[in-house]
Design an enzyme around this catalytic site. Structure first.
Site, PDB file in Angstrom:
ATOM      1  N   LYS A 150      10.022  26.801  72.260  1.00 44.58           N
ATOM      2  CA  LYS A 150      10.916  25.892  71.808  1.00 44.58           C
ATOM      3  C   LYS A 150      10.494  24.317  72.101  1.00 44.58           C
ATOM      4  CE  LYS A 150      14.962  25.067  70.507  1.00 44.58           C
ATOM      5  NZ  LYS A 150      14.431  24.103  69.723  1.00 44.58           N
ATOM      6  N   LYS A 172       9.702  21.563  81.277  1.00 41.36           N
ATOM      7  CA  LYS A 172      11.190  20.849  81.284  1.00 41.36           C
ATOM      8  C   LYS A 172      11.937  22.289  80.737  1.00 41.36           C
ATOM      9  CE  LYS A 172      11.289  17.482  78.029  1.00 41.36           C
ATOM     10  NZ  LYS A 172      11.782  16.871  76.928  1.00 41.36           N
ATOM     11  N   LYS A 187       5.679  22.586  70.673  1.00 45.24           N
ATOM     12  CA  LYS A 187       5.826  21.080  69.898  1.00 45.24           C
ATOM     13  C   LYS A 187       4.996  21.163  68.701  1.00 45.24           C
ATOM     14  CE  LYS A 187       8.174  17.547  71.133  1.00 45.24           C
ATOM     15  NZ  LYS A 187       9.347  17.421  71.984  1.00 45.24           N
ATOM     16  N   GLY A 212      14.428  18.511  66.517  1.00 41.74           N
ATOM     17  CA  GLY A 212      13.854  17.360  66.358  1.00 41.74           C
ATOM     18  C   GLY A 212      13.217  16.646  67.291  1.00 41.74           C
ATOM     19  N   ASP A 213      12.416  15.678  66.862  1.00 38.31           N
ATOM     20  CA  ASP A 213      12.107  14.441  67.865  1.00 38.31           C
ATOM     21  C   ASP A 213      11.961  13.326  67.157  1.00 38.31           C
ATOM     22  OD1 ASP A 213      10.573  14.744  71.008  1.00 38.31           O
ATOM     23  OD2 ASP A 213       9.369  13.376  69.583  1.00 38.31           O
ATOM     24  N   THR A 242      20.721  14.614  74.614  1.00 36.02           N
ATOM     25  CA  THR A 242      19.562  13.882  75.282  1.00 36.02           C
ATOM     26  C   THR A 242      19.793  12.690  76.068  1.00 36.02           C
ATOM     27  OG1 THR A 242      18.078  14.825  73.548  1.00 36.02           O
ATOM     28  CG2 THR A 242      17.197  13.327  75.215  1.00 36.02           C
ATOM     29  N   ASN A 249      17.716   8.160  68.343  1.00 31.09           N
ATOM     30  CA  ASN A 249      19.228   9.024  68.698  1.00 31.09           C
ATOM     31  C   ASN A 249      19.185   8.992  70.272  1.00 31.09           C
ATOM     32  OD1 ASN A 249      19.127  11.956  69.918  1.00 31.09           O
ATOM     33  ND2 ASN A 249      20.793  11.620  68.284  1.00 31.09           N
TER      34      ASN A 249
HETATM   35  N1  GLU Z   1      12.307  16.826  71.086  1.00 35.85           N
HETATM   36  C1  GLU Z   1      13.248  17.062  72.520  1.00 35.85           C
HETATM   37  C2  GLU Z   1      12.513  17.216  73.582  1.00 35.85           C
HETATM   38  O1  GLU Z   1      11.620  16.360  73.884  1.00 35.85           O
HETATM   39  C3  GLU Z   1      14.237  18.401  72.060  1.00 35.85           C
HETATM   40  C4  GLU Z   1      13.575  19.675  71.751  1.00 35.85           C
HETATM   41  C5  GLU Z   1      14.366  21.014  71.313  1.00 35.85           C
HETATM   42  O2  GLU Z   1      15.626  20.601  71.242  1.00 35.85           O
HETATM   43  O3  GLU Z   1      13.920  21.965  70.973  1.00 35.85           O
HETATM   44  O4  GLU Z   1      12.951  18.069  74.550  1.00 35.85           O
END
Ligand code: GLU
Length: 456
Positions: free
Chosen positions: A100, A124, A136, A175-176, A220, A251
């Site tokens: 994830k 995390k 990722k 997303g990121d 976030t 965002n």
């Molecule tokens: N990109 C976000 C992070 O750095 C969210 C990743 C997600 O929701 O899977 O945690």
């Protein structure tokens, strides 16, 4: 100035050698090296108490992704020219659940960046306690200045390779930087088209009308503000009435501003890659949102349209603005030692990372030595991925929860993460050190699962 030896010099020799070995195996990946080093610096006390983790080579295993994918993405721009990009997905660790983590579309993306993000994501995600592994991905595609049609064609081409590696029980991107609701929509459409499956749980950050979760977009930024408020509360202080500086204007930054204001703080700044805006009356969120989300404009437009109270500073550092709280929400290594020294001189009380690894190791050390409450991204910005896990839960139950319910769950997760990091730091003799607490707690959770699952 305290003249503490660098943390790595205090490491036991075997751990120093192990670190050197891991770094040697991944040459030319400075961000990945930085992320690995930062975790290893916290772990020596764990191995003293639990030597079995060393014997079982948990660090070696964790630093090696389970799978790394790199692929060609070919698409055509609006003028009919052929474009070639590179796609990545690093499936780092699935001991606790499906891989994830988000996808980042930005010209700076390379394997080292994706690996640093994926490595951080393992810990995390473990901290959320929600049963998600770490991964990722992304591409060096630059969405800036591209039309909707170009973004769609790119997303379709990207998914045409990536789909075969995904699945609600396998790997679930989100997303990121550079990947928001629009991109997730195009990616989901292509996944559905290729697989002929309505598999809502294969991506998170979806639109509310088609399997998305309430409050995922906000999560976030909201989560980081809640974490900051919790750090301050632990010290007998309050976020209300504080002056806050925020970097970034994507965002994470937008919803950081929103939540900080809702909790009674005054937010003075936002920024982008060309400069920052300082608004003495506090950021006008409605105007900022119109410019960023509707017009896809720049923060310089905000200063122009806001008038008197706001000025735009080209170049310069947003961290020069005096404030009680600093929330870096742009990108990696955006807050260095020089900036940290200025913030400390200006009396900053708390710094908390909305972005991933925005604070350089030297800056983190300065904050900790100065007694500033420091929230590492692994803990502080975990609200996003935690809410993604809640989205997966809703998808699995073909359910959709109301905003208030998701927000309540998010607040609970953030309180839990704060408590876990705080208590773990205490237990290992590092009171108030959220970096050590988050690294150790995340490491223990993943390690225990891996030990139980055999040689994985
Ligand atoms: N990109 C976000 C992070 O750095 C969210 C990743 C997600 O929701 O899977 O945690």
């Amino acid at each position: 100035m305290p003249s503490a030896a660098p943390a790595s010099a205090r490491q036991p020799l075997w751990l120093q050698e192990l670190e050197a070995d891991i770094l040697r195996r991944s040459p030319g990946e400075p961000e990945f090296h930085q992320a690995v080093r930062e975790v290893l610096e916290s772990l020596a006390p764990v191995f003293e108490r639990r030597p079995e983790l060393r014997t079982a080579k948990l660090v070696e295993r964790l630093a090696e992704p389970e799978r790394q994918l790199m692929f060609r993405v070919v698409w055509q721009d609006d003028r009919g020219r052929v474009q070639v990009n590179r796609g990545y997905r690093v499936e780092f660790n699935s001991a606790l659940g499906p891989y994830k983590g988000g996808l980042r579309f930005h010209p700076s993306v390379n394997l080292g960046i994706v690996k640093f993000l994926g490595f951080e994501q393992i810990f995390k995600n473990a901290l959320t306690g929600l049963g998600i592994g770490g991964g990722k991905g992304g591409s060096d595609f630059d969405p800036r200045g591209r039309s909707d049609a170009e973004v769609m064609r790119f997303c379709q081409a990207f998914m045409t390779e990536l789909y075969r590696h995904l699945g609600e029980h396998t790997d679930v991107p989100a997303g990121d930087i550079g990947v928001g609701g629009r991109e997730i929509g195009y990616l989901f459409g292509q996944y559905r088209r290729i697989t002929n499956r309505w598999e809502a749980g294969v991506l998170t950050g979806k639109g509310i009308g088609w399997g998305g979760s309430q409050a995922r977009t906000e999560a976030t930024g909201y989560g980081n503000v809640l974490f900051t408020a919790e750090m301050l509360r632990t010290r007998g202080e309050d976020l209300a009435g504080r002056q806050v500086i925020v970097s970034g204007s994507g965002n994470v930054a937008l919803y950081t501003v929103e939540k900080a204001q809702a909790l009674g703080a005054q937010v003075l700044t936002v920024s982008d890659s060309t400069g920052y805006v300082l608004d003495d009356k506090g950021i006008d969120l409605e105007l900022l949102r119109q410019i960023k989300e509707v017009e896809r404009g720049r923060v310089s437009d905000y200063a122009e349209r806001r008038g008197g109270s706001a000025r735009y500073v080209t170049g310069g550092s947003v961290w020069d603005v005096p404030a009680d709280v600093a929330l870096p929400s742009a990108t990696q290594n955006e807050l260095d030692e020089r900036a940290a020294a200025v913030l400390i001189r200006n009396g900053v009380k708390a710094v908390s990372e909305g972005a991933n690894m925005p604070t350089t190791p030297g800056a983190v050390r300065l904050f900790q030595e100065a007694g500033v409450a420091f929230g590492p991204g692994k803990a502080a910005n975990a609200g996003g991925v935690a809410t993604s896990a809640l989205e997966m839960r809703q998808n699995a139950g073909r359910d959709s929860w109301e905003f208030a319910r998701v927000e309540e769950e998010l607040a609970r997760v953030m309180r839990d993460i704060h408590a876990t990091a705080f208590e773990t730091a205490d237990r290992y003799g590092r009171p108030g050190d959220y970096v050590a607490g988050a690294n150790i707690a995340g490491f223990e959770r993943v390690s225990d699962a891996m030990l139980a699952q055999g040689l994985v």
